[in-house]
Design an enzyme around this catalytic site. Structure first.
Site, short mmCIF file in Angstrom:
data_model
loop_
_atom_site.label_atom_id
_atom_site.label_comp_id
_atom_site.label_asym_id
_atom_site.label_seq_id
_atom_site.Cartn_x
_atom_site.Cartn_y
_atom_site.Cartn_z
N ASN A 10 78.19 67.22 116.84
CA ASN A 10 78.76 67.18 118.15
C ASN A 10 78.22 65.87 119.02
O ASN A 10 76.97 66.06 119.17
CB ASN A 10 78.76 68.44 119.00
N LYS A 12 78.90 64.57 121.59
CA LYS A 12 79.01 64.82 123.17
C LYS A 12 79.33 63.40 123.58
O LYS A 12 80.23 62.61 123.02
CB LYS A 12 77.59 65.21 123.46
N HIS A 102 81.96 74.98 124.87
CA HIS A 102 80.63 74.55 124.83
C HIS A 102 79.86 75.08 126.21
O HIS A 102 80.40 74.82 127.12
CB HIS A 102 80.70 73.06 124.46
N GLU A 104 77.97 73.20 128.00
CA GLU A 104 77.96 72.17 128.89
C GLU A 104 79.34 72.10 129.58
O GLU A 104 79.49 72.01 130.77
CB GLU A 104 77.71 71.01 128.12
N GLU A 174 75.05 79.09 120.29
CA GLU A 174 74.29 78.05 120.80
C GLU A 174 73.49 78.50 121.97
O GLU A 174 73.88 78.65 123.06
CB GLU A 174 74.95 76.95 121.09
N GLY A 180 69.14 70.77 123.26
CA GLY A 180 68.47 69.42 123.50
C GLY A 180 67.11 69.77 124.06
O GLY A 180 66.79 68.69 124.71
N SER A 220 68.94 72.24 118.86
CA SER A 220 67.91 71.66 118.37
C SER A 220 67.71 71.61 116.76
O SER A 220 66.49 71.91 116.45
CB SER A 220 66.65 72.07 119.19
P1 13P Z 1 70.98 69.58 120.28
O1 13P Z 1 71.26 69.68 118.64
O2 13P Z 1 70.91 68.16 120.83
O3 13P Z 1 70.12 70.60 120.70
O4 13P Z 1 72.71 70.13 120.51
C1 13P Z 1 73.08 71.29 120.23
C2 13P Z 1 74.52 71.41 120.73
O5 13P Z 1 74.90 71.60 121.98
C3 13P Z 1 75.62 71.21 119.58
O6 13P Z 1 77.03 71.62 120.31
#
Ligand code: 13P
Length: 259
Positions: A10, A12, A102, A104, A174, A180, A220
């Site tokens: 992803n 982002k 997601h 976010e 997740e 992150g 992560s």
């Molecule tokens: P990270 O791997 O940067 O922690 O992000 C995970 C994520 O949100 C994937 O959709």
């Protein structure tokens, strides 16, 4: 029951078209000597504005080792929805998956379970497959309501979706506190939650859907963590953020998922 693993990147809100194309080419280059049959399903999800450029590179390569995904969509086919992109429009690309729900998007754009369910239904009706994200906050984990919260997210996301369509779909667990932050969720614990998600699907849609649906871990994920994660009974792959933005680290994760 053997489920084909998925390693999905992803991206982002990173990379313009040229940067995205370069990253896609870099990933294919990294994987060029791997036998396609041994690879997991490798999926990349660039921003909307990069889909055209990345789709073109994947077609140029013709290796069939990397599959395209979108990071979001809107459920209405067209209309007065300024700033949104419909599933119909995503038919411009050779795309298979659409990430929805997601954390976010739930957190910064107030997406509700009801909206996510509408998107999931529309995605499946249009012949694409949803990657439905779920996960708890640190506060919910500390309160001891992780399982209840996730079971509720999953139940609502798959409302009015048949067992057959559920079976083809993908879920990504997740934990928000692991995204992150570099704090990967312990693999045994991630597997426990993912098993709980699978049992929730079993209760809702029956054995076939529960045993077929692929459930990924995200938060992560790094080249150093993937082997232990993939060794768990119920983790079918990973949804990778930060480590998917470099071709070599993403390729290492892909290789780590190859049994
Ligand atoms: P990270 O791997 O940067 O922690 O992000 C995970 C994520 O949100 C994937 O959709």
């Amino acid at each position: 029951m053997s489920r084909k693993p998925i390693i999905a990147g992803n991206w982002k809100m990173h990379n313009n078209s040229a940067q995205s194309a370069e990253l896609a080419v870099g990933i294919m280059q990294e994987l060029k000597n791997e036998d396609k049959n041994n690879l997991p399903e490798v999926v990349i999800a660039p921003v909307f504005t990069s889909l055209y450029a990345v789709d073109k590179e994947l077609k140029n390569c013709g290796c069939g080792k990397v599959t395209l995904a979108a990071q979001n969509c809107y459920y209405e086919p067209k209309g007065a929805f300024t700033g949104e992109i419909s599933i119909e429009m995503l038919k411009d690309f050779d795309l298979k998956y659409i990430i929805i729900g997601h954390s976010e998007r739930r957190q910064y754009f107030n997406e509700s379970d009801e909206l996510i369910n509408k998107k999931a239904i529309a995605i499946l009706e249009n012949g694409f497959l949803p990657i439905v994200c779920c996960g708890e906050t640190l506060e919910q984990r500390e309160e001891g309501i992780t399982d209840k919260h996730i079971a509720s997210q999953i139940t609502k996301a798959f409302e009015n979706i048949s067992a057959e369509d559920t079976a083809k779909s993908v879920i990504a667990y997740e934990p928000i506190w692991a995204i992150g932050t570099g704090k990967t969720c312990d693999s045994v614990e991630a597997n426990r939650v993912i098993k709980m998600i699978r049992e929730t699907i079993r209760g809702l849609k029956g054995d076939m859907a529960a045993d077929s649906i692929r459930i990924l871990y995200g938060g992560s994920v790094k080249p150093e963590t993937i082997e232990e994660q993939m060794a768990q009974s119920d983790i079918d792959g990973a949804l990778v953020g930060g480590a998917s933005l470099k071709a070599d680290s993403f390729a290492k994760i892909v290789r780590g998922a190859m049994a």
